[in-house]
Design a protein around this motif. Structure first.
Motif, PDB file in Angstrom:
ATOM      1  N   THR A  65       0.876  -1.053   0.076  1.00 30.02           N
ATOM      2  CA  THR A  65      -0.102   0.023  -0.041  1.00 30.02           C
ATOM      3  C   THR A  65       0.925   1.281  -0.064  1.00 30.02           C
ATOM      4  O   THR A  65       0.268   2.461  -0.099  1.00 30.02           O
ATOM      5  N   TYR A  66       2.070   1.171   0.242  1.00 30.90           N
ATOM      6  CA  TYR A  66       3.157   2.079   0.304  1.00 30.90           C
ATOM      7  C   TYR A  66       3.503   2.625  -1.226  1.00 30.90           C
ATOM      8  O   TYR A  66       4.028   3.581  -1.507  1.00 30.90           O
ATOM      9  N   HIS A  67       2.956   1.774  -2.079  1.00 28.25           N
ATOM     10  CA  HIS A  67       3.110   1.756  -3.665  1.00 28.25           C
ATOM     11  C   HIS A  67       1.758   2.442  -4.387  1.00 28.25           C
ATOM     12  O   HIS A  67       1.857   2.687  -5.647  1.00 28.25           O
ATOM     13  N   VAL A  85      -1.250   5.321  -4.321  1.00 28.08           N
ATOM     14  CA  VAL A  85      -1.697   6.693  -4.034  1.00 28.08           C
ATOM     15  C   VAL A  85      -3.297   6.788  -4.472  1.00 28.08           C
ATOM     16  O   VAL A  85      -3.578   6.152  -5.421  1.00 28.08           O
ATOM     17  N   THR A  88       0.546   8.023   0.055  1.00 25.79           N
ATOM     18  CA  THR A  88       0.162   6.518  -0.034  1.00 25.79           C
ATOM     19  C   THR A  88      -0.885   6.227   0.710  1.00 25.79           C
ATOM     20  O   THR A  88      -1.227   6.719   1.699  1.00 25.79           O
ATOM     21  N   ASP A 131      11.358   7.164  -1.306  1.00 29.58           N
ATOM     22  CA  ASP A 131      10.460   7.064  -0.062  1.00 29.58           C
ATOM     23  C   ASP A 131      11.151   7.824   1.010  1.00 29.58           C
ATOM     24  O   ASP A 131      12.142   8.569   0.867  1.00 29.58           O
TER      25      ASP A 131
END
Length: 175
Positions: free
Chosen positions: A98-100, A102, A126, A145
Motif C-alpha cells: 500500500t506504500y506503492h 496513491v 500513499t 520514499d
C-alpha cells in the motif's frame, strides 16, 4: 516561457510518449488484471495475492500504482521477498504494497505539474499513510520514499479502468 518551465513540459511529453517496456493489456481492464498480464510483474502479483489485496486493486478507484518490476524486487536483500510472502508476514507485506499506491489518478503530466507547482518536488501520500516525493531528474520522474530509497518511473501512464500504473525500477519500503 522560462527555460525551466519548457524543460518540465518537455519532460512531461517524454514521459507520455515513452514506449512501454512491459506487456500490459489494453486499458480496458483494472489494475490487478493488467499486472497479471505483465511478464515483468510476477513477483508483484504474487505479493498482491499473498497480501490478499487483489479485490482492493480491482476496486473502482481511481488509484495510482507505482509498480516495481521483478528486477526491482530482485535488488532487495536475498530472502526478503520469500520472507514477506509467508502468511505470518502479511501485515508487513500489506504495508509495503500500500506504500506503492496513491488514491486518485495521477498521470505523468499531473505529477510533472505538481513538481512544477511544488518548486521542484511533489509529495504524494500513499494508502499506507506515508509520503513519497517525486522529482524530475534528467527528464525522468524519480520517486523517493521516506528512507531515501529511489525508484525511477521507467514506463508511465498505463491507463486502466480504475486508475493508472507507472512501472518503476525500485521498491519502496516504509519505516
Amino acid at each position: 516561457m522560462s527555460v525551466s518551465r519548457l524543460l518540465l513540459q518537455t519532460a512531461a511529453v517524454a514521459l507520455l510518449i515513452a514506449a512501454p517496456s512491459t506487456a500490459y493489456s489494453a486499458p480496458k481492464g483494472n489494475i490487478i488484471a493488467a499486472a497479471q498480464t505483465s511478464p515483468d510483474h510476477k513477483t508483484l502479483v504474487a505479493a498482491i495475492k499473498a497480501a490478499k489485496l487483489v479485490d482492493d486493486l480491482a476496486s473502482k478507484g481511481p488509484l495510482t500504482v507505482f509498480a516495481p518490476t521483478d528486477a526491482a524486487f530482485a535488488k532487495l536483500p536475498a530472502g526478503t521477498v520469500e520472507t514477506l510472502l509467508q502468511p505470518q508476514n502479511r501485515d508487513q507485506l500489506v504495508k509495503i504494497l500500500t506504500y506503492h499506491v496513491v488514491a486518485g489518478q495521477f498521470t505523468a503530466a499531473a505529477i510533472v505539474q505538481l513538481i512544477n507547482q511544488g518548486g521542484g518536488q511533489a509529495t504524494l501520500t500513499t494508502l499506507e499513510g506515508s509520503p513519497l516525493v517525486a522529482r524530475l531528474v534528467d527528464g525522468k520522474v524519480v520517486v523517493t520514499d521516506e528512507s531515501g530509497r529511489t525508484a525511477t518511473v521507467v514506463t508511465a501512464d498505463l491507463q486502466q479502468s480504475n486508475g493508472v500504473i507507472h512501472v518503476t525500477d525500485g521498491v519502496f519500503l516504509p519505516n
